[in-house]
Each structure stands twice: as structure tokens, then as C-alpha cells.
Write a protein that holds these residues in place. Structure first.
Motif, short mmCIF file in Angstrom:
data_model
loop_
_atom_site.label_atom_id
_atom_site.label_comp_id
_atom_site.label_asym_id
_atom_site.label_seq_id
_atom_site.Cartn_x
_atom_site.Cartn_y
_atom_site.Cartn_z
N GLY A 78 30.94 45.40 15.46
CA GLY A 78 31.51 44.10 15.20
C GLY A 78 30.78 43.36 14.10
O GLY A 78 29.89 43.91 13.45
N SER A 79 31.17 42.11 13.91
CA SER A 79 30.54 41.31 12.86
C SER A 79 30.62 39.83 13.23
O SER A 79 31.50 39.40 13.97
N LEU A 80 29.69 39.09 12.68
CA LEU A 80 29.66 37.64 12.79
C LEU A 80 30.08 37.10 11.42
O LEU A 80 29.52 37.51 10.40
N SER A 81 31.08 36.22 11.41
CA SER A 81 31.58 35.65 10.16
C SER A 81 31.64 34.14 10.26
O SER A 81 31.66 33.59 11.36
N PHE A 82 31.70 33.49 9.12
CA PHE A 82 31.85 32.04 9.04
C PHE A 82 33.05 31.73 8.15
O PHE A 82 32.92 31.18 7.07
N PRO A 83 34.27 32.09 8.61
CA PRO A 83 35.45 31.87 7.76
C PRO A 83 35.74 30.38 7.57
O PRO A 83 35.66 29.59 8.52
N ALA A 84 36.08 30.01 6.35
CA ALA A 84 36.38 28.61 6.01
C ALA A 84 37.46 28.06 6.93
O ALA A 84 38.46 28.73 7.21
N GLY A 85 37.24 26.86 7.42
CA GLY A 85 38.21 26.20 8.27
C GLY A 85 38.14 26.55 9.73
O GLY A 85 38.77 25.91 10.56
N LEU A 86 37.39 27.58 10.09
CA LEU A 86 37.30 27.99 11.49
C LEU A 86 35.90 27.83 12.08
O LEU A 86 35.75 27.61 13.26
N GLY A 87 34.88 28.02 11.26
CA GLY A 87 33.52 28.05 11.79
C GLY A 87 33.18 29.46 12.25
O GLY A 87 33.94 30.39 12.04
N PRO A 88 32.03 29.63 12.89
CA PRO A 88 31.56 30.97 13.25
C PRO A 88 32.50 31.68 14.20
O PRO A 88 33.03 31.08 15.14
N ARG A 89 32.68 32.97 13.96
CA ARG A 89 33.49 33.82 14.83
C ARG A 89 32.84 35.19 14.91
O ARG A 89 32.32 35.70 13.92
N ILE A 90 32.90 35.77 16.09
CA ILE A 90 32.50 37.17 16.27
C ILE A 90 33.77 37.98 16.49
O ILE A 90 34.59 37.64 17.33
N MET A 91 33.92 39.02 15.71
CA MET A 91 34.98 40.01 15.93
C MET A 91 34.25 41.26 16.38
O MET A 91 33.32 41.71 15.71
N TRP A 92 34.62 41.81 17.53
CA TRP A 92 33.90 42.98 18.03
C TRP A 92 34.86 43.94 18.71
O TRP A 92 35.99 43.61 19.02
N THR A 93 34.33 45.14 18.95
CA THR A 93 35.07 46.21 19.60
C THR A 93 34.62 46.31 21.05
O THR A 93 33.50 46.73 21.31
N PRO A 94 35.47 45.94 22.01
CA PRO A 94 35.13 46.17 23.41
C PRO A 94 35.55 47.58 23.82
O PRO A 94 36.50 48.13 23.27
N ASN A 95 34.83 48.17 24.76
CA ASN A 95 35.22 49.48 25.32
C ASN A 95 35.46 50.53 24.25
O ASN A 95 36.45 51.23 24.28
N CYS A 96 34.55 50.68 23.32
CA CYS A 96 34.84 51.57 22.18
C CYS A 96 34.97 53.03 22.57
O CYS A 96 35.48 53.82 21.79
N ASN A 97 34.54 53.42 23.75
CA ASN A 97 34.65 54.82 24.14
C ASN A 97 35.87 55.10 25.00
O ASN A 97 36.01 56.19 25.53
#
Length: 167
Positions: free
Chosen positions: A44-63
Motif C-alpha cells: 500500500g501507500s500513504l498519499s496526500f492528494p489535494a482536496g482530500l488530505g492524507p489517505r492510505i490505500m492498501w491491499t487487505p488479504n493479499c494471499n
């Protein structure tokens, strides 16, 4: 800094980028009866997209193979041989004003649906249009593709299947 340690993400902070302090797990353990994140977080990654603030996008249960309701045929087939199944979820800080971003909340509408990549990368606001972009691995490997979503970051669509073709 988010560090994937021991099968889950750990939160570390530093004032000088030399000395680090462990702050514990990023996410609370999921409920045992969860249908989409019963195992540890993966890529996953931590991002700071304009207009949204911090967000984590990650992969749950990858296996584990999981086809979410509303998932496209493309997304359900794209991970068939990679071993890193395409799943995606989003979280935001409980308190966006906390400089350490210690507490995170998983969106109640998780998991994300649509065309879902493996290895979610940074999210950024498009300079043209009212959508957000993210890079991800197409089928768990290169080429990297560009995906788009609205501001909720919950439904993704593949926008450019050959964004980067190095390998």
C-alpha cells in the motif's frame, strides 16, 4: 513512515529522520468475521492528494482470492497467476490535524470495487477534470497502469493500461 512489519503495518515517527520511534499498529485488528480484511494488511501507500488530505490505500488479504460485489470481470481475472491477488481498501486519519497521524479509520464502504490493481501506489488529484489518479500493477506485475476514481476513492477504473512498461 509506515512500515510493514510482522504481517501488519506499523507506524514510526521521527523528528530528524535518523532516530525513529515505534508508535504501534496503524490499524486495529480486523474483526474475525470480516469478509474482506480478516488477514493482515499487505502492500500500500500513504498519499496526500489535494482536496482530500492524507489517505492510505492498501491491499487487505493479499494471499486470498476475493471478488467484491460489483467487481468487473477484468479485475477478477487480472490476478489469476500472479499470486498477489488484487484487493484494495482506503483509510483516512481519525484526526487530520494530528501531526503524527496516529489513528486511522477504515472507510465503512470498503473494499474498493471496479478495476482493482495490485501494489497500490500514490494517489493524486488530476489537473484536468474532477478525478483522482493512482498507479498500480496490472495483474500483480508490470506493466504499471493508471487508474481513476472520484473523491471517495472507492470505485476505480483503469484509465491507461500501459502507463509504464519497463520490466
Amino acid at each position: 513512515v509506515m512500515h510493514q512489519g510482522g504481517g501488519t503495518w506499523e507506524h514510526l515517527t521521527s523528528l530528524d529522520l535518523v532516530h525513529w520511534t515505534r508508535r504501534g499498529r496503524v490499524f486495529a485488528p480486523p474483526p474475525k468475521n470480516s469478509s474482506w480484511d480478516k488477514d493482515a494488511e499487505c502492500d500500500g501507500s500513504l498519499s496526500f492528494p489535494a482536496g482530500l488530505g492524507p489517505r492510505i490505500m492498501w491491499t487487505p488479504n493479499c494471499n486470498h482470492k476475493m471478488v467484491a460485489v460489483g467487481e468487473s470481470a477484468h479485475a477478477s481475472q487480472m490476478d489469476a497467476s500472479s499470486g498477489d491477488f488484487a484487493h484494495l481498501a482506503v483509510a483516512e486519519p481519525a484526526d487530520p490535524e494530528d501531526p503524527m497521524l496516529l489513528d486511522w479509520v477504515k472507510d465503512a464502504s470498503n473494499p474498493c470495487t471496479g478495476d482493482i490493481p495490485s501494489f497500490p501506489d500514490a494517489v493524486w488529484k488530476s489537473e484536468v477534470g474532477d478525478h483522482y489518479n493512482m498507479l498500480g500493477a496490472l495483474g500483480g506485475r508490470t506493466p504499471w497502469a493508471r487508474y481513476t476514481s472520484d473523491a471517495k476513492l472507492l470505485v476505480w477504473k483503469q484509465a491507461d493500461p500501459a502507463f509504464a512498461t519497463w520490466a
